[in-house]
Design an enzyme around this catalytic site. Structure first.
Site, short mmCIF file in Angstrom:
data_model
loop_
_atom_site.label_atom_id
_atom_site.label_comp_id
_atom_site.label_asym_id
_atom_site.label_seq_id
_atom_site.Cartn_x
_atom_site.Cartn_y
_atom_site.Cartn_z
N ARG A 159 -74.09 42.96 70.49
CA ARG A 159 -74.39 42.66 69.22
C ARG A 159 -74.65 41.24 68.89
NH1 ARG A 159 -73.53 44.97 63.90
NH2 ARG A 159 -74.94 43.80 62.53
N ARG A 197 -80.22 46.14 66.18
CA ARG A 197 -78.82 45.89 66.85
C ARG A 197 -78.83 46.63 67.79
NH1 ARG A 197 -76.60 47.36 61.15
NH2 ARG A 197 -78.67 46.82 60.81
N ASP A 245 -73.85 49.06 66.01
CA ASP A 245 -73.27 48.79 64.99
C ASP A 245 -71.94 49.56 64.75
OD1 ASP A 245 -72.68 47.38 62.48
OD2 ASP A 245 -74.03 49.09 61.40
N ASP A 251 -68.98 50.74 61.97
CA ASP A 251 -68.31 50.26 60.41
C ASP A 251 -67.29 51.26 60.34
OD1 ASP A 251 -70.57 48.61 59.72
OD2 ASP A 251 -71.80 50.16 58.89
#
Length: 176
Positions: A84, A93, A96, A98
Site C-alpha cells: 500500500r 490501492r 485498504d 479500516d
C-alpha cells in the site's frame, strides 16, 4: 481481555482477491488477533476519486487482545507489507484496512475514530459488515445496519456480490 472488532478490507490494484486473502492471513497471524468471521466479497464502484478500477470489498470480525491503537498499527503494517502506497486520497490501492468497530468502544483521536466516521453512510462497508455482524444495533448509532442501508440514496447499486474467499488455504476465489 478480548474484544470483538470489525474491519473493512478493500483492494483495486493487482490480484484483488489475493490481496484480500493475504491481508486476512497476515492479520490472523498477528499476536492477539484471531479471525472469527469473514463476509462474502463484493465488487464495488469506487468512492470519492471515481477515475479508477472497481474494488473488491469485504468485512471481517476478529477477536483481539490488542488495544484500538495497536490494532490500527497492525492494520497499517499489513497494508505496507502488501504494498500500500498512500498518494491520492481514496485513490487506487493494493489493500485498504479500516477499523470500523471495537466492541462498544468510542475513540476520538486525530488518527483514529471509532466507530469509523463513514460507517453508516457507505453501502460498500455496510453490506459486507452485515454478513459478519452479530450485534443488533450499531454501537453509538443506535440503529441496525439494515436501517442505514434503507437510508442510502444509491440503494446499493454499486455493490455487487462477487464471490467468497477461503483465506485459510491458497486456492483461488469461488465466484458465484
Amino acid at each position: 481481555m478480548t474484544v470483538c472488532a470489525y474491519l473493512a478490507l478493500g483492494s483495486n490494484l493487482g490480484d484483488r482477491a489475493q490481496n484480500l486473502r493475504l491481508a486476512i492471513q497476515r492479520l490472523n497471524e498477528q499476536p492477539g488477533i484471531r479471525v472469527l468471521r469473514v463476509s462474502s466479497v463484493y465488487e464495488t464502484d469506487p468512492f470519492g476519486y471515481v477515475e479508477q478500477d472497481a474494488f473488491l470489498n469485504m468485512a471481517i470480525a476478529v477477536e483481539t487482545e490488542q488495544t484500538p491503537d495497536q490494532l490500527l498499527d497492525t492494520a497499517l503494517s499489513v497494508e505496507r507489507e502488501l504494498g500500500r502506497v498512500r498518494t491520492v486520497r481514496w485513490g487506487p490501492r493494493t489493500i485498504d484496512i479500516d477499523l470500523l468497530l471495537y466492541g462498544t468502544s468510542r475513540v476520538s483521536q486525530d488518527n483514529l475514530m471509532i466507530p469509523h466516521p463513514g460507517l453508516s453512510a457507505r453501502a460498500f462497508v455496510l453490506v459486507p459488515l452485515r454478513d459478519v455482524w452479530e450485534g443488533g444495533v450499531l454501537p453509538e448509532h443506535n440503529q441496525t445496519i439494515d436501517h442505514y442501508l434503507s437510508l442510502l440514496v444509491e440503494d446499493h447499486k454499486g455493490v455487487r456480490e462477487w464471490g467468497a474467499i477461503n483465506w485459510e488455504i491458497e486456492s483461488g476465489p469461488s465466484e458465484s
